[in-house]
Design a protein around this motif. Structure first.
Motif, PDB file in Angstrom:
ATOM      1  N   LYS A   2       6.997  -5.138  18.543  1.00  0.00           N
ATOM      2  CA  LYS A   2       7.014  -6.525  18.964  1.00  0.00           C
ATOM      3  C   LYS A   2       5.903  -7.323  18.310  1.00  0.00           C
ATOM      4  CE  LYS A   2       9.173  -5.631  23.456  1.00  0.00           C
ATOM      5  NZ  LYS A   2       9.028  -5.766  24.908  1.00  0.00           N
ATOM      6  N   ASN A   3       4.789  -6.681  18.091  1.00  0.00           N
ATOM      7  CA  ASN A   3       3.637  -7.400  17.582  1.00  0.00           C
ATOM      8  C   ASN A   3       3.550  -7.249  16.068  1.00  0.00           C
ATOM      9  OD1 ASN A   3       1.003  -8.245  16.850  1.00  0.00           O
ATOM     10  ND2 ASN A   3       0.360  -7.965  18.979  1.00  0.00           N
ATOM     11  N   LYS A   4       3.830  -8.327  15.348  1.00  0.00           N
ATOM     12  CA  LYS A   4       3.815  -8.270  13.882  1.00  0.00           C
ATOM     13  C   LYS A   4       2.435  -7.913  13.348  1.00  0.00           C
ATOM     14  CE  LYS A   4       7.513 -11.357  12.329  1.00  0.00           C
ATOM     15  NZ  LYS A   4       7.805 -12.589  11.563  1.00  0.00           N
ATOM     16  N   PHE A   5       1.415  -8.474  13.951  1.00  0.00           N
ATOM     17  CA  PHE A   5       0.057  -8.233  13.461  1.00  0.00           C
ATOM     18  C   PHE A   5      -0.309  -6.761  13.548  1.00  0.00           C
ATOM     19  CE2 PHE A   5      -4.557  -7.940  14.133  1.00  0.00           C
ATOM     20  CZ  PHE A   5      -5.002  -8.533  12.958  1.00  0.00           C
ATOM     21  N   VAL A   6      -0.009  -6.153  14.687  1.00  0.00           N
ATOM     22  CA  VAL A   6      -0.288  -4.723  14.859  1.00  0.00           C
ATOM     23  C   VAL A   6       0.502  -3.899  13.845  1.00  0.00           C
ATOM     24  CG1 VAL A   6      -0.069  -2.756  16.422  1.00  0.00           C
ATOM     25  CG2 VAL A   6      -0.867  -4.969  17.299  1.00  0.00           C
ATOM     26  N   SER A   7       1.753  -4.296  13.614  1.00  0.00           N
ATOM     27  CA  SER A   7       2.591  -3.596  12.638  1.00  0.00           C
ATOM     28  C   SER A   7       1.978  -3.677  11.250  1.00  0.00           C
ATOM     29  CB  SER A   7       3.997  -4.207  12.613  1.00  0.00           C
ATOM     30  OG  SER A   7       4.625  -4.079  13.860  1.00  0.00           O
ATOM     31  N   CYS A   8       1.479  -4.856  10.901  1.00  0.00           N
ATOM     32  CA  CYS A   8       0.857  -5.034   9.586  1.00  0.00           C
ATOM     33  C   CYS A   8      -0.379  -4.149   9.428  1.00  0.00           C
ATOM     34  CB  CYS A   8       0.480  -6.501   9.381  1.00  0.00           C
ATOM     35  SG  CYS A   8       1.904  -7.607   9.192  1.00  0.00           S
ATOM     36  N   ILE A   9      -1.190  -4.085  10.473  1.00  0.00           N
ATOM     37  CA  ILE A   9      -2.397  -3.248  10.442  1.00  0.00           C
ATOM     38  C   ILE A   9      -2.017  -1.780  10.263  1.00  0.00           C
ATOM     39  CG2 ILE A   9      -4.375  -2.422  11.772  1.00  0.00           C
ATOM     40  CD1 ILE A   9      -4.719  -5.247  10.713  1.00  0.00           C
ATOM     41  N   ILE A  10      -1.011  -1.335  11.009  1.00  0.00           N
ATOM     42  CA  ILE A  10      -0.578   0.061  10.923  1.00  0.00           C
ATOM     43  C   ILE A  10      -0.077   0.384   9.517  1.00  0.00           C
ATOM     44  CG2 ILE A  10       1.161   1.718  11.712  1.00  0.00           C
ATOM     45  CD1 ILE A  10       0.992   0.374  14.480  1.00  0.00           C
ATOM     46  N   LEU A  11       0.724  -0.509   8.947  1.00  0.00           N
ATOM     47  CA  LEU A  11       1.286  -0.270   7.622  1.00  0.00           C
ATOM     48  C   LEU A  11       0.198  -0.268   6.547  1.00  0.00           C
ATOM     49  CD1 LEU A  11       4.483  -2.483   7.919  1.00  0.00           C
ATOM     50  CD2 LEU A  11       4.426   0.012   7.703  1.00  0.00           C
ATOM     51  N   PHE A  12      -0.711  -1.213   6.627  1.00  0.00           N
ATOM     52  CA  PHE A  12      -1.797  -1.272   5.647  1.00  0.00           C
ATOM     53  C   PHE A  12      -2.674  -0.021   5.748  1.00  0.00           C
ATOM     54  CE2 PHE A  12      -5.953  -2.659   4.045  1.00  0.00           C
ATOM     55  CZ  PHE A  12      -5.584  -3.241   2.835  1.00  0.00           C
ATOM     56  N   ALA A  13      -2.970   0.382   6.976  1.00  0.00           N
ATOM     57  CA  ALA A  13      -3.787   1.585   7.188  1.00  0.00           C
ATOM     58  C   ALA A  13      -3.074   2.827   6.669  1.00  0.00           C
ATOM     59  CB  ALA A  13      -4.116   1.737   8.669  1.00  0.00           C
ATOM     60  N   THR A  14      -1.766   2.890   6.879  1.00  0.00           N
ATOM     61  CA  THR A  14      -0.989   4.040   6.398  1.00  0.00           C
ATOM     62  C   THR A  14      -1.064   4.145   4.883  1.00  0.00           C
ATOM     63  OG1 THR A  14       0.551   3.854   8.263  1.00  0.00           O
ATOM     64  CG2 THR A  14       1.301   5.095   6.323  1.00  0.00           C
ATOM     65  N   ALA A  15      -0.930   3.010   4.203  1.00  0.00           N
ATOM     66  CA  ALA A  15      -1.029   3.005   2.743  1.00  0.00           C
ATOM     67  C   ALA A  15      -2.385   3.533   2.293  1.00  0.00           C
ATOM     68  CB  ALA A  15      -0.792   1.595   2.200  1.00  0.00           C
ATOM     69  N   PHE A  16      -3.442   3.137   2.984  1.00  0.00           N
ATOM     70  CA  PHE A  16      -4.782   3.594   2.617  1.00  0.00           C
ATOM     71  C   PHE A  16      -4.980   5.076   2.935  1.00  0.00           C
ATOM     72  CE2 PHE A  16      -6.703  -0.312   1.262  1.00  0.00           C
ATOM     73  CZ  PHE A  16      -7.855   0.089   0.602  1.00  0.00           C
ATOM     74  N   ILE A  17      -4.423   5.524   4.040  1.00  0.00           N
ATOM     75  CA  ILE A  17      -4.546   6.940   4.400  1.00  0.00           C
ATOM     76  C   ILE A  17      -3.844   7.819   3.367  1.00  0.00           C
ATOM     77  CG2 ILE A  17      -3.816   8.688   6.081  1.00  0.00           C
ATOM     78  CD1 ILE A  17      -4.258   6.513   8.258  1.00  0.00           C
ATOM     79  N   PHE A  18      -2.668   7.381   2.925  1.00  0.00           N
ATOM     80  CA  PHE A  18      -1.882   8.186   1.990  1.00  0.00           C
ATOM     81  C   PHE A  18      -2.439   8.141   0.567  1.00  0.00           C
ATOM     82  CE2 PHE A  18       1.003   8.979   5.268  1.00  0.00           C
ATOM     83  CZ  PHE A  18       1.973   9.870   4.833  1.00  0.00           C
ATOM     84  N   TYR A  19      -3.042   7.021   0.182  1.00  0.00           N
ATOM     85  CA  TYR A  19      -3.480   6.888  -1.209  1.00  0.00           C
ATOM     86  C   TYR A  19      -4.987   6.716  -1.369  1.00  0.00           C
ATOM     87  CZ  TYR A  19       1.379   6.596  -2.571  1.00  0.00           C
ATOM     88  OH  TYR A  19       2.695   6.901  -2.800  1.00  0.00           O
ATOM     89  N   GLY A  20      -5.704   6.705  -0.265  1.00  0.00           N
ATOM     90  CA  GLY A  20      -7.150   6.504  -0.322  1.00  0.00           C
ATOM     91  C   GLY A  20      -7.887   7.552  -1.125  1.00  0.00           C
TER      92      GLY A  20
END
Length: 652
Positions: A2-20
């Motif tokens: 429901k919360n777009k902002f939270v979704s964006c944070i999760i997705l951005f963090a996931t990208a960093f976790i996978f490629y950091g």
């Protein structure tokens, strides 16, 4: 979600976790071409003009390569120049920005899909963006700094599309006072009052319309600029010229006229880009390579080319579904030519033709499925080798845009399989969460370790050489790195491995002159001069005026076998036929005459070299020694002083 902002944070963090973990890597592979070995990038801000007015390869090679249409991708190279100016050659900084921009792309993809699929809840956009973020096939794009051009092309194309999509507006229920309909409007002031209200309403609507038009114009201008940046990043962004109007037609209420108005500015900037590209890099069909390493289909018949391209499409699809045994290279002859009797070519034709027919036939009924398939086909078209020669049969970076469609389709299929309500407020069931978690974990076991393979050239080439055993380029590149390892360690196992790998490269492609040259270098490193001479002569059979081979022969005969009379013709050919004026060539020729005792000729060539290279300390040094051998002490002292002033290390 429901919360777009939270979704964006999760997705951005996931990208960093996978490629950091790629941020700690060094420069690798094509980073040399666009960063460390690019003369324009090295200049920082001062190199920006050259970057935007030359083919992408000129900065590294001094000229454009024989690839049809050239390569014009100035935006990402300009970004590298800016980063170099601000942070120097710190690979971790460049890697950080790659991961950062990839994370931004994942977020933009999510927001774009939310707006495109505005009739549905956020679950489908979130899952599609999540799958895109974790897909192991993207490691080449994110972990190889050079491939930031792919990231920018998709990022700015999505931003363009996002701005052109109409904003979703909540329906406002307007309540009317039924009693006012029953009452008669009194004469005089009431009528005047009503007239006044109507007038204010009308004025408000006009103002709103003007603001709306102004906002739309601003959107069109901004979208056009963003699309121009996408095109300047990489050519494949031009595929959105088809995807954007089609998407607007399928998923919005925009009229054909409105869609045309939104698309027209994109066509204009595309024409501007094509004209710039033609001027600075060339056009499709303007040149033809004669090297099979740059065109795997050079010797193919039309039927063989079409069958092999179709089979390659199946290979891409398999890697998207099972991203295992990834490789940075699939060039000649890892993917041999096939004809239409090949079962995999036929299977690929059936699968892809069936998918395309399904997409077209169901474009009004199964919009998400159809559009996802169309994204896949259209974005692949420009890197298929059908439009123009892309320089290789296959590359994982070419899947970056197509996986955008693939991930939408996969997410949609998964949710439909689980009978998830895409339009309601239904929460994800434990089964759906479990399946998603498994996919994420499996992807992590492939993506995160694969990033480590991109640590540096030696690590990457060693990791991949046995995955693509029939690639002449992969064998050669690993062999070259093994030569470098030997020069550091003096471990004979390293040089033996280099010789083994490069020999295999020459067996795969007997006309691969780079392989023959480096095989000569490998033998030269262990003083096997006769073997190195054979290799260099093989290069000259392929390229009679190859500068490096001529120098190698001069060095082998002169320094290695002490046969200056045989060495002299090769040095002279470099200087007077190839017309190369590098100090090493003058030094080699001068030393040959010095060894023969012909000091006057030796001095003549040392001085010619000094005239061409006034900062070459070794030429002064060799002239000084030659004067000393002649017994001319005054001249010797003068040249020694000049040599030591230019290069103090020569005193040792």
């Amino acid at each position: 979600m429901k919360n777009k902002f939270v979704s964006c944070i999760i997705l951005f963090a996931t990208a960093f976790i996978f490629y950091g973990n790629s941020i700690s890597n060094q420069f690798a592979l094509d980073d040399l071409i666009v960063i460390t070995g690019n003369q324009f990038t090295q200049k920082g801000f001062a190199g920006l003009k050259d970057i935007f007015t030359h083919d992408a390869f000129v900065g590294a090679y001094g000229e454009a390569l024989n690839l049809s249409g050239g390569r014009y991708r100035p935006f990402s190279i300009a970004m590298f120049a800016i980063e170099k100016q601000m942070f120097g050659y710190t690979p971790q900084v460049f890697h950080f920005f790659n991961v950062f921009f990839f994370g931004i792309t994942v977020v933009v993809l999510f927001l774009f899909l939310c707006r495109l699929f505005s009739k549905y809840n956020y679950t489908l956009p979130f899952l599609a963006a999540l799958l895109f973020a974790i897909h192991p096939i993207h490691t080449e794009v994110v972990a190889n700094i050079k491939s930031c051009d792919e990231i920018f092309a998709l990022l700015f194309s999505l931003l363009t599309f996002y701005l052109l999509l109409p904003k979703t507006e909540k329906k406002i229920e307007v309540k009317t006072n039924s009693r006012s309909n029953k009452k008669e409007v009194s004469k005089g002031q009431k009528a005047k009052g009503n007239a006044t209200v109507l007038s204010e309403s009308t004025t408000s609507n006009i103002g709103h319309t003007e603001r709306s038009r102004s906002a739309q114009t601003a959107n069109l201008i901004t979208a056009s600029l963003l699309f121009f940046i996408a095109l300047l990043s990489k050519e494949n962004a031009i595929t959105f010229i088809a995807l954007i109007p089609l998407g607007l037609w399928m998923f919005t209420n925009d009229s054909i006229k409105t869609i045309a108005i939104k698309t027209a500015p994109l066509i204009v900037v595309s024409v501007i880009y094509i004209l710039m590209r033609a001027k600075f890099a060339g056009i499709v069909g303007d040149r033809v390579t004669t090297d099979i390493m740059d065109d795997s289909y050079m010797r193919a018949t039309m039927m063989e080319k079409l069958a092999t391209i179709t089979q390659v499409q199946l290979r891409y699809l398999v890697l998207m579904i099972f991203p295992y045994q990834l490789s940075y290279d699939y060039s000649y002859n890892q993917i041999p030519l096939v004809n239409w009797s090949n079962p995999f070519a036929l299977l690929s034709l059936v699968i892809h033709l069936g998918a395309l027919v399904f997409a077209v036939m169901n474009i009004g009924k199964q919009k998400i499925i159809s559009y996802s398939i169309i994204i896949y086909f259209i974005t692949f078209s420009i890197v298929s080798n059908l439009v123009f020669n892309i320089g290789t049969s296959m590359a994982e970076r070419f899947t970056y845009m197509p996986t955008f469609g693939f991930c939408i389709l996969l997410a949609y299929g998964l949710l439909k399989l689980l009978k998830f309500d895409l339009t309601g407020n239904e929460k994800l069931k434990p089964l759906a969460i479990g399946i998603t978690a498994v996919i994420v974990l499996v992807a992590a076991t492939q993506t995160i370790p694969r990033n480590k393979d991109w640590k540096d050239n030696y690590t990457l080439y060693k990791a991949d050489v046995n995955k693509v055993p029939n690639s002449a380029r992969a064998r050669l590149y690993y062999g070259i790195e093994c030569i470098g390892q030997y020069q550091k360690s003096k471990d004979v196992n390293d040089i033996n491995e280099a010789i083994t790998q490069i020999k295999k490269s020459t067996e795969i492609n007997p006309d691969f002159h780079f392989a023959w040259h480096n095989l000569g270098v490998a033998y030269q490193n262990i003083n096997k001069w006769t073997e190195s001479i054979d290799c260099y002569e093989h290069v000259l059979k392929l390229q009679p005026l190859n500068e490096q081979a001529l120098y190698g022969l001069g060095l082998a005969y002169g320094k290695g076998l002490n046969q200056p009379d045989k060495a002299i013709p090769y040095f002279k050919k470099i200087l007077f036929e190839v017309k190369s004026t590098k100090p090493d060539y003058y030094e080699g020729l001068g030393l040959c005459y010095a060894v023969k005792g012909d000091y006057d000729s030796a001095l003549n060539y040392f001085k010619q070299g000094i005239n061409a290279n006034p900062d070459a300390g070794k030429l002064y040094y060799n002239a000084a020694i030659t004067y000393a051998n002649k017994g001319v002490k005054d001249s010797s002292d003068i040249f020694f002083k000049q040599a030591f002033d230019l290069d103090p290390t020569l005193k040792k």
